[in-house]
Enzyme design. Structure first.
Site, short mmCIF file in Angstrom:
data_model
loop_
_atom_site.label_atom_id
_atom_site.label_comp_id
_atom_site.label_asym_id
_atom_site.label_seq_id
_atom_site.Cartn_x
_atom_site.Cartn_y
_atom_site.Cartn_z
N GLY A 100 0.82 -1.21 0.00
CA GLY A 100 0.00 0.00 0.00
C GLY A 100 0.85 1.26 0.00
O GLY A 100 0.39 2.33 -0.36
N PRO A 125 -1.62 1.91 -5.17
CA PRO A 125 -1.49 3.17 -4.44
C PRO A 125 -2.80 3.59 -3.77
O PRO A 125 -2.79 4.46 -2.91
CB PRO A 125 -1.11 4.17 -5.53
CG PRO A 125 -1.60 3.57 -6.80
CD PRO A 125 -1.49 2.08 -6.62
N ASN A 126 -3.88 2.95 -4.17
CA ASN A 126 -5.17 3.26 -3.52
C ASN A 126 -6.02 2.00 -3.55
O ASN A 126 -6.28 1.46 -4.61
CB ASN A 126 -5.87 4.40 -4.24
CG ASN A 126 -6.98 4.97 -3.38
OD1 ASN A 126 -7.84 4.25 -2.91
ND2 ASN A 126 -6.92 6.27 -3.14
N MET A 127 -6.42 1.54 -2.37
CA MET A 127 -7.10 0.25 -2.28
C MET A 127 -8.61 0.38 -2.23
O MET A 127 -9.31 -0.60 -1.98
CB MET A 127 -6.63 -0.47 -1.01
CG MET A 127 -5.14 -0.56 -0.90
SD MET A 127 -4.58 -2.23 -0.90
CE MET A 127 -2.82 -2.01 -1.02
N HIS A 158 -4.70 15.99 0.70
CA HIS A 158 -4.50 15.02 1.78
C HIS A 158 -4.16 15.74 3.08
O HIS A 158 -3.81 16.92 3.07
CB HIS A 158 -3.36 14.05 1.45
CG HIS A 158 -3.76 13.00 0.45
ND1 HIS A 158 -3.76 13.23 -0.90
CD2 HIS A 158 -4.21 11.72 0.63
CE1 HIS A 158 -4.18 12.14 -1.52
NE2 HIS A 158 -4.46 11.20 -0.62
N LYS A 162 1.00 13.76 5.41
CA LYS A 162 1.43 12.96 4.25
C LYS A 162 2.84 13.36 3.82
O LYS A 162 3.14 14.55 3.72
CB LYS A 162 0.43 13.12 3.10
CG LYS A 162 0.73 12.20 1.94
CD LYS A 162 -0.47 11.99 1.04
CE LYS A 162 -0.11 11.14 -0.17
NZ LYS A 162 0.32 9.79 0.20
N GLY A 168 0.28 8.90 -4.54
CA GLY A 168 0.44 7.76 -5.44
C GLY A 168 -0.77 7.60 -6.35
O GLY A 168 -0.64 7.19 -7.51
N THR A 169 -1.94 7.94 -5.82
CA THR A 169 -3.17 7.83 -6.62
C THR A 169 -3.14 8.85 -7.76
O THR A 169 -3.50 8.53 -8.90
CB THR A 169 -4.39 8.08 -5.71
OG1 THR A 169 -4.32 7.15 -4.64
CG2 THR A 169 -5.69 7.92 -6.46
P1 NAD Z 1 2.14 6.55 8.91
O1 NAD Z 1 3.30 7.47 8.90
O2 NAD Z 1 1.03 6.80 9.85
O3 NAD Z 1 2.63 5.05 9.13
C1 NAD Z 1 3.76 4.50 8.54
C2 NAD Z 1 4.40 3.54 9.51
O4 NAD Z 1 5.50 2.89 8.86
C3 NAD Z 1 4.97 4.24 10.77
O5 NAD Z 1 4.46 3.59 11.94
C4 NAD Z 1 6.46 4.03 10.63
O6 NAD Z 1 7.13 3.92 11.88
C5 NAD Z 1 6.49 2.71 9.85
N1 NAD Z 1 7.82 2.41 9.30
C6 NAD Z 1 8.81 3.28 8.94
N2 NAD Z 1 9.89 2.59 8.57
C7 NAD Z 1 9.58 1.27 8.68
C8 NAD Z 1 10.32 0.06 8.47
N3 NAD Z 1 11.59 0.08 8.10
N4 NAD Z 1 9.68 -1.12 8.68
C9 NAD Z 1 8.40 -1.16 9.10
N5 NAD Z 1 7.67 -0.05 9.36
C10 NAD Z 1 8.26 1.15 9.15
O7 NAD Z 1 1.62 6.54 7.40
P2 NAD Z 1 0.21 6.03 6.85
O8 NAD Z 1 -0.74 7.16 6.74
O9 NAD Z 1 -0.20 4.78 7.57
O10 NAD Z 1 0.63 5.67 5.35
C11 NAD Z 1 1.64 4.71 5.09
C12 NAD Z 1 1.85 4.59 3.59
O11 NAD Z 1 0.67 4.10 2.98
C13 NAD Z 1 2.16 5.91 2.88
O12 NAD Z 1 3.09 5.66 1.84
C14 NAD Z 1 0.81 6.34 2.31
O13 NAD Z 1 0.93 7.17 1.19
C15 NAD Z 1 0.25 4.99 1.95
N6 NAD Z 1 -1.22 4.90 1.87
C16 NAD Z 1 -1.71 4.08 0.91
C17 NAD Z 1 -3.07 3.85 0.83
C18 NAD Z 1 -3.57 2.86 -0.18
O14 NAD Z 1 -4.80 2.67 -0.33
N7 NAD Z 1 -2.68 2.18 -0.89
C19 NAD Z 1 -3.96 4.48 1.70
C20 NAD Z 1 -3.43 5.33 2.68
C21 NAD Z 1 -2.05 5.51 2.76
#
Ligand code: NAD
Length: 268
Positions: A100, A125-127, A158, A162, A168-169
């Site tokens: 994600g 990038p967006n689920m 956002h 962020k 990513g979306t």
């Molecule tokens: P966040 O900052 O709240 O959480 C990210 C977590 O990753 C933190 O707890 C951080 O400590 C941890 N982290 C950092 N380095 C790490 C490592 N080496 N190993 C394991 N964990 C590690 O961020 P978030 O809002 O939860 O978003 C996380 C990612 O997901 C971002 O890239 C965001 O853009 C993406 N995102 C994607 C979707 C989707 O639908 N694909 C939706 C929301 C967010």
């Protein structure tokens, strides 16, 4: 029972996935992975979400790799995600991954493609189902409006936390637009004496503020009319549910790189 590890487990998305997993009788969270900076704060995933969940939390995926079938990765560190994929792809047992995390470079995407030869991977990038339908609608609109005098602009907003921009979306939306229209030039924001807008560019604007979960609008503007296609996410649940559905789906698949359109059956 599908055994799932969550990477980035104490982050916004990681917590949400752990919480929602409790509603699924066929899914078990068996490990949490966190950055070395904060893994030591927690012994179990249960401690993070205040529930009875004994899955251990570690900074090192190799310590728990035997406990999981699928890794759902929402770590905010793209290099760490690649490290996890390398371990999963090299494992002798069947594993799969759902990514994600956003913000990968083209170079990193190429490595993900390589690793997907030995591992089924969903990279999305967006689920959310709504955004994936938006992708389809944008594709259709761009195909119909191509070369008909419509300027295309993409606006996303956002929350203030962020770390990457554009989202990513939005990047995926731009990829779809480029493919459908043949336009190569992308303009990120405008300032100063920019001159008239060329018809051969796509404008992209990333707004940041407050607690906005995620909004994307694609504007097709011509002389006399304008079409706007918008998706607004108001809860992270939609992404977390999508991630859990993707984990279920991908574990039965052959090695390869998939996206959410595949998971949702929206790819013709
Ligand atoms: P966040 O900052 O709240 O959480 C990210 C977590 O990753 C933190 O707890 C951080 O400590 C941890 N982290 C950092 N380095 C790490 C490592 N080496 N190993 C394991 N964990 C590690 O961020 P978030 O809002 O939860 O978003 C996380 C990612 O997901 C971002 O890239 C965001 O853009 C993406 N995102 C994607 C979707 C989707 O639908 N694909 C939706 C929301 C967010």
């Amino acid at each position: 029972m599908l055994k799932i590890g969550i990477s980035g487990v104490s982050g916004r998305m990681g917590r949400k996935i752990a919480e929602l997993s409790l509603n699924y009788s066929d899914i078990n969270i068996t490990a949490g992975i966190e950055s070395p900076d904060c893994a030591h704060y927690y012994n179990t995933v249960g401690e993070i979400i205040n529930k009875d969940l004994s899955a251990p939390v570690t900074a090192d995926l190799s310590e728990v790799i035997d406990k999981i079938d699928v890794l759902i990765d929402f770590a905010s560190n793209q290099e760490a995600v690649l490290g996890h994929l390398r371990l999963l792809a090299a494992d002798v047992n069947k594993k799969a991954a759902v990514i994600g995390t956003t913000g990968f470079t083209q170079f990193q995407i190429e490595e993900i493609k390589q690793l997907s030869k030995d591992l089924p991977i969903v990279l999305a990038p967006n689920m959310s189902i709504g955004v994936n339908l938006l992708f389809k609608l944008v594709e259709k609109a761009a195909r119909v409006l191509k070369d008909k005098g419509f300027d295309i602009e993409v606006v996303e907003m956002h929350h203030r936390f962020k770390k990457d921009a554009p989202s990513g979306t939005a990047v995926k939306i731009v990829d779809i637009l480029k493919k459908e229209t043949g336009i190569e030039k992308v303009v990120y924001g405008r300032e100063g004496i920019t001159g008239e807008r060329s018809t051969k560019e796509i404008g992209v604007f990333a707004l940041r503020g407050g607690d906005v979960v995620g909004e994307h609008t694609v504007i097709f503007a011509s002389d006399g009319e304008r079409i706007e296609i918008t998706h607004r996410a108001t809860s992270r649940d939609i992404f977390a549910k999508g991630a859990l559905e993707a984990a279920r789906w991908v574990y039965s698949k052959e090695s390869g790189l998939y996206d959410m359109l595949d998971v949702l059956g929206l790819n013709e």
